[in-house]
Scaffold this active site. Structure first.
Site, PDB file in Angstrom:
ATOM      1  N   GLU A  33       0.856  -1.202   0.000  1.00 18.64           N
ATOM      2  CA  GLU A  33       0.000   0.000   0.000  1.00 18.64           C
ATOM      3  C   GLU A  33       0.885   1.243   0.000  1.00 18.64           C
ATOM      4  O   GLU A  33       1.796   1.352   0.797  1.00 18.64           O
ATOM      5  CB  GLU A  33      -0.936   0.000   1.225  1.00 18.64           C
ATOM      6  CG  GLU A  33      -1.781   1.255   1.381  1.00 18.64           C
ATOM      7  CD  GLU A  33      -2.566   1.640   0.117  1.00 18.64           C
ATOM      8  OE1 GLU A  33      -3.336   0.810  -0.368  1.00 18.64           O
ATOM      9  OE2 GLU A  33      -2.375   2.773  -0.382  1.00 18.64           O
ATOM     10  N   GLY A  38      -7.005   0.672   3.068  1.00 20.02           N
ATOM     11  CA  GLY A  38      -8.450   0.708   2.816  1.00 20.02           C
ATOM     12  C   GLY A  38      -8.804   1.433   1.535  1.00 20.02           C
ATOM     13  O   GLY A  38      -9.919   1.307   1.034  1.00 20.02           O
ATOM     14  N   GLY A  39      -7.868   2.238   1.011  1.00 26.11           N
ATOM     15  CA  GLY A  39      -8.099   2.888  -0.284  1.00 26.11           C
ATOM     16  C   GLY A  39      -9.245   3.884  -0.294  1.00 26.11           C
ATOM     17  O   GLY A  39      -9.582   4.496   0.735  1.00 26.11           O
ATOM     18  N   THR A  40      -9.870   4.016  -1.444  1.00 26.61           N
ATOM     19  CA  THR A  40     -10.859   5.077  -1.677  1.00 26.61           C
ATOM     20  C   THR A  40     -12.081   4.945  -0.781  1.00 26.61           C
ATOM     21  O   THR A  40     -12.485   5.917  -0.116  1.00 26.61           O
ATOM     22  CB  THR A  40     -11.330   5.032  -3.147  1.00 26.61           C
ATOM     23  OG1 THR A  40     -10.190   5.035  -4.003  1.00 26.61           O
ATOM     24  CG2 THR A  40     -12.211   6.223  -3.482  1.00 26.61           C
ATOM     25  N   CYS A  41     -12.700   3.782  -0.770  1.00 22.21           N
ATOM     26  CA  CYS A  41     -13.980   3.631  -0.064  1.00 22.21           C
ATOM     27  C   CYS A  41     -13.846   4.035   1.398  1.00 22.21           C
ATOM     28  O   CYS A  41     -14.652   4.786   1.940  1.00 22.21           O
ATOM     29  CB  CYS A  41     -14.479   2.186  -0.181  1.00 22.21           C
ATOM     30  SG  CYS A  41     -16.026   1.909   0.667  1.00 22.21           S
ATOM     31  N   HIS A 440     -46.328  -4.783   5.424  1.00 19.77           N
ATOM     32  CA  HIS A 440     -46.958  -3.463   5.451  1.00 19.77           C
ATOM     33  C   HIS A 440     -46.552  -2.756   6.748  1.00 19.77           C
ATOM     34  O   HIS A 440     -46.518  -3.384   7.792  1.00 19.77           O
ATOM     35  CB  HIS A 440     -48.477  -3.597   5.421  1.00 19.77           C
ATOM     36  CG  HIS A 440     -49.167  -2.276   5.627  1.00 19.77           C
ATOM     37  ND1 HIS A 440     -49.228  -1.333   4.622  1.00 19.77           N
ATOM     38  CD2 HIS A 440     -49.762  -1.737   6.715  1.00 19.77           C
ATOM     39  CE1 HIS A 440     -49.851  -0.258   5.093  1.00 19.77           C
ATOM     40  NE2 HIS A 440     -50.191  -0.480   6.356  1.00 19.77           N
TER      41      HIS A 440
HETATM   42  C1  LIG Z   1     -16.739  10.377  -3.291  1.00 16.78           C
HETATM   43  C2  LIG Z   1     -16.938   8.923  -3.596  1.00 16.78           C
HETATM   44  C3  LIG Z   1     -18.010   8.252  -3.054  1.00 16.78           C
HETATM   45  C4  LIG Z   1     -18.207   6.908  -3.331  1.00 16.78           C
HETATM   46  N1  LIG Z   1     -19.287   6.277  -2.803  1.00 16.78           N
HETATM   47  C5  LIG Z   1     -19.505   4.975  -3.094  1.00 16.78           C
HETATM   48  C6  LIG Z   1     -20.602   4.288  -2.551  1.00 16.78           C
HETATM   49  O1  LIG Z   1     -21.391   4.855  -1.801  1.00 16.78           O
HETATM   50  N2  LIG Z   1     -20.775   2.982  -2.849  1.00 16.78           N
HETATM   51  C7  LIG Z   1     -19.905   2.315  -3.678  1.00 16.78           C
HETATM   52  O2  LIG Z   1     -20.106   1.132  -3.927  1.00 16.78           O
HETATM   53  N3  LIG Z   1     -18.846   2.944  -4.208  1.00 16.78           N
HETATM   54  C8  LIG Z   1     -18.618   4.245  -3.938  1.00 16.78           C
HETATM   55  N4  LIG Z   1     -17.540   4.875  -4.456  1.00 16.78           N
HETATM   56  C9  LIG Z   1     -16.604   4.106  -5.306  1.00 16.78           C
HETATM   57  C10 LIG Z   1     -15.680   3.237  -4.443  1.00 16.78           C
HETATM   58  O3  LIG Z   1     -15.068   4.014  -3.455  1.00 16.78           O
HETATM   59  C11 LIG Z   1     -14.637   2.564  -5.300  1.00 16.78           C
HETATM   60  O4  LIG Z   1     -15.274   1.926  -6.374  1.00 16.78           O
HETATM   61  C12 LIG Z   1     -13.861   1.537  -4.519  1.00 16.78           C
HETATM   62  O5  LIG Z   1     -13.235   2.100  -3.408  1.00 16.78           O
HETATM   63  C13 LIG Z   1     -12.814   0.914  -5.451  1.00 16.78           C
HETATM   64  O6  LIG Z   1     -12.013   0.080  -4.725  1.00 16.78           O
HETATM   65  P1  LIG Z   1     -10.739  -0.576  -5.364  1.00 16.78           P
HETATM   66  O7  LIG Z   1     -10.593  -1.840  -4.626  1.00 16.78           O
HETATM   67  O8  LIG Z   1     -10.792  -0.675  -6.824  1.00 16.78           O
HETATM   68  O9  LIG Z   1      -9.521   0.433  -5.099  1.00 16.78           O
HETATM   69  P2  LIG Z   1      -9.253   1.588  -4.065  1.00 16.78           P
HETATM   70  O10 LIG Z   1     -10.164   1.544  -2.921  1.00 16.78           O
HETATM   71  O11 LIG Z   1      -9.138   2.856  -4.795  1.00 16.78           O
HETATM   72  O12 LIG Z   1      -7.811   1.193  -3.490  1.00 16.78           O
HETATM   73  C14 LIG Z   1      -6.653   1.159  -4.265  1.00 16.78           C
HETATM   74  C15 LIG Z   1      -5.463   1.263  -3.342  1.00 16.78           C
HETATM   75  O13 LIG Z   1      -4.276   1.026  -4.085  1.00 16.78           O
HETATM   76  C16 LIG Z   1      -3.265   1.915  -3.646  1.00 16.78           C
HETATM   77  N5  LIG Z   1      -2.305   2.049  -4.732  1.00 16.78           N
HETATM   78  C17 LIG Z   1      -2.499   2.604  -5.954  1.00 16.78           C
HETATM   79  N6  LIG Z   1      -1.400   2.486  -6.712  1.00 16.78           N
HETATM   80  C18 LIG Z   1      -0.489   1.837  -5.954  1.00 16.78           C
HETATM   81  C19 LIG Z   1       0.848   1.432  -6.178  1.00 16.78           C
HETATM   82  N7  LIG Z   1       1.454   1.622  -7.352  1.00 16.78           N
HETATM   83  N8  LIG Z   1       1.520   0.838  -5.165  1.00 16.78           N
HETATM   84  C20 LIG Z   1       0.912   0.607  -3.972  1.00 16.78           C
HETATM   85  N9  LIG Z   1      -0.349   0.962  -3.707  1.00 16.78           N
HETATM   86  C21 LIG Z   1      -1.046   1.562  -4.693  1.00 16.78           C
HETATM   87  C22 LIG Z   1      -4.022   3.187  -3.341  1.00 16.78           C
HETATM   88  O14 LIG Z   1      -3.299   4.014  -2.447  1.00 16.78           O
HETATM   89  C23 LIG Z   1      -5.292   2.635  -2.716  1.00 16.78           C
HETATM   90  O15 LIG Z   1      -5.172   2.531  -1.323  1.00 16.78           O
HETATM   91  C24 LIG Z   1     -17.297   6.220  -4.174  1.00 16.78           C
HETATM   92  C25 LIG Z   1     -16.184   6.888  -4.716  1.00 16.78           C
HETATM   93  C26 LIG Z   1     -16.008   8.231  -4.436  1.00 16.78           C
HETATM   94  C27 LIG Z   1     -14.826   8.926  -5.022  1.00 16.78           C
END
Ligand SMILES: Cc1cc2nc3c(=O)[nH]c(=O)nc-3n(C[C@H](O)[C@H](O)[C@H](O)COP(=O)(O)OP(=O)(O)OC[C@H]3O[C@@H](n4cnc5c(N)ncnc54)[C@H](O)[C@@H]3O)c2cc1C
Length: 469
Positions: A33, A38-41, A440
């Site tokens: 990482e 935990g990334g985006t979500c 209901h």
């Molecule tokens: C504002 C917003 C609201 C959202 N709300 C919802 C929702 O309500 N419901 C829903 O289902 N989805 C929602 N989403 C979408 C959802 O967050 C994403 O689809 C989901 O998090 C994608 O997960 P992922 O596993 O693809 O990667 P991510 O969660 O993006 O994780 C990828 C990880 O890889 C790491 N990384 C990247 N490149 C490298 C590298 N070269 N080396 C090491 N680490 C790296 C990053 O730092 C990151 O931690 C939302 C998105 C946004 C932006």
């Protein structure tokens, strides 16, 4: 070089559960990482935004308290520092919980830093080379910063930097009228900001049917959010009090003067700095890694999961990618991405729950479409709750009798949609659901009724014209 059985790049929604399954199966696993576990979500997407949506809803309910006979003594104030602290606590607990569980897992080494391919079997991380015969890419996506004139001369926010905001912007100008933009628009309006959405298309959330877009526009406009649609040639300059967005709309003044700009015009995969060129992995022109139905790339031994493969864009699709890969690799399964049914929600209030095709998509696919539609003003539970905006709409294939899709825009729509989704997965005819007895008073209890009132949809791109209100 340290050799592993499997390397997982990224700790989003697919990487950690996959690393856990592989490690439990006895493999020696490395997970990498570069930023926040935990990334985006967890950090800048679903969890923090839904926490903020909950605070915004509390404010909206408090403002309407009198309608329900509830007296709130004094004015409704927003403490944005407290709103942010609540969000940080919930998102932080999820992040640290995941980090702890990965770092304490047997058979799993955690690396923190930027991973880059050196070859199809080797990853460089913090100057060290590690190798494995299986590599799983789960690197996610980030906000697009569009190439708009003047944007380099004004400060702007993205969904990530919005997470640091602990004040109420005076006038938030949001570029992009789709999922992310709409959720931020309503929450900040409810926190007290003036909000303008600038959208270059003719309607909000354009992938939905026109009636859905129209009802969402009504919902947000009723709360005082300004819409600037058909905004071609969006450009920026710095004004005295903040950024000024120039919009060539057919109606309204040519400038929008805001105090803050939020960009919400889409996402791009984090594949540009991954060293893909050293692997021969195929990606499309936008950087999405090409995968087959089992999420394998064109290079044997390398898989791509989650947002970076362009096959989903949601937390549940990324997690489902993990399930597909784990079942196929470890449990002798033969699961395919193409077996899943599109489903998602827009978490404005009231929410939109969606499953399957839109009416326009079904018609384009050549289907003979029947539709049932009911406004929330005719749903008992919505009336009792005082939340009658929106409607529910279910689409049925006139030939196969199977449900093609549905939109439930209304109170509880994000939950009620699942009863339709599950019948779609069962491939049962719609008549099964039409005859089901539901509780209901709920929103779901009207779904069988809607299915009893199906009418043909006219053969046009718009689903709206032919449907009874
Ligand atoms: C504002 C917003 C609201 C959202 N709300 C919802 C929702 O309500 N419901 C829903 O289902 N989805 C929602 N989403 C979408 C959802 O967050 C994403 O689809 C989901 O998090 C994608 O997960 P992922 O596993 O693809 O990667 P991510 O969660 O993006 O994780 C990828 C990880 O890889 C790491 N990384 C990247 N490149 C490298 C590298 N070269 N080396 C090491 N680490 C790296 C990053 O730092 C990151 O931690 C939302 C998105 C946004 C932006």
């Amino acid at each position: 070089m340290t050799q592993y059985d499997a390397i997982v790049i990224g700790t989003g929604q697919a990487g950690p559960p996959l690393a856990t399954r592989l490690a439990k199966a006895g493999m020696k696993v490395a997970i990498i990482e570069r930023k926040l576990f935990g990334g985006t979500c967890v950090n800048t997407g679903c969890i923090p935004t839904k926490t903020l949506v909950a605070s915004a809803r509390a404010a909206a309910v408090a403002r309407r308290a009198r309608e329900y006979g509830v007296v709130v003594d004094g004015s409704i104030q927003i403490d944005m520092k407290a709103v942010k602290a609540r969000k940080d606590k919930i998102s932080g607990a999820s992040r640290t919980g995941l980090e702890k569980s990965l770092k304490s897992m047997q058979n799993c080494a955690v690396y923190e830093g930027q991973a880059q391919f050196e070859s199809p079997r080797e990853i460089k991380i913090n100057g060290e080379l590690i190798g494995a015969p299986r590599i799983f890419i789960n690197v996610g996506a980030r906000a697009i910063v569009p190439d708009m004139p003047g944007l380099d001369r004004v400060p702007y926010l993205t969904n990530s930097s919005m997470m640091d905001v602990d004040f109420v912007p005076e006038h938030l100008v949001i570029v992009g009228g789709s999922y992310v933009g709409l959720e931020f628009a309503q929450m900040y309006r409810r926190f007290g900001s003036e909000v303008t959405i600038i959208e270059k298309g003719p309607r909000l959330i354009a992938r939905e049917d026109e009636d859905v877009s129209g009802a969402i526009a009504e919902i947000v406009e009723r709360e005082g959010i300004h819409l600037r649609l058909n905004a071609e040639c969006i450009r920026f300059e710095q004004g005295g009090n903040g950024p000024v967005a120039g919009v060539n709309c057919t109606v309204g003044p040519p400038d929008v003067r805001g105090t803050h700009v939020l960009l919400a015009v889409g996402r791009r995969p984090n594949t540009d700095d991954l060293g893909l060129e050293k692997t021969g992995i195929a990606a499309d022109e936008r950087g999405y890694i090409a995968v087959n139905d089992r999420l394998e790339t064109n290079v044997p031994g390398i898989w791509a999961l989650g947002d970076c493969n362009g096959r989903g864009g949601f937390t549940h699709t990324s997690y489902n990618d993990f399930e597909i890969v784990a079942d196929n690799l470890l449990d002798g399964g033969s699961r395919r991405v193409s077996d899943r049914i599109t489903t998602y929600a827009l978490f404005i209030d009231p929410p939109l729950g969606r499953a399957g095709l839109t009416a326009a998509e079904a018609i384009r696919a050549g289907k003979r479409v029947l539709a049932g539609k009911r406004p929330m003003t005719r749903v008992g539970r919505a009336i009792e709750k005082g939340e009658t905006q929106g409607f529910m709409k279910v689409l049925v294939d006139a030939d196969t009798k199977q449900i093609l899709g549905a939109a439930i825009l209304g109170t509880g729509g994000d939950e009620a949609i699942h009863c339709i989704l599950d019948v779609m997965y069962s491939k049962a005819p719609y008549t099964l659901l039409k005859q089901a007895m539901h509780i209901h008073p709920t929103v779901s209890e009207l779904i069988p009724t809607v299915l009893g009132e199906l009418e043909p949809v006219a053969d046009s791109e718009s689903s709206q014209a032919a449907l009874p209100e």
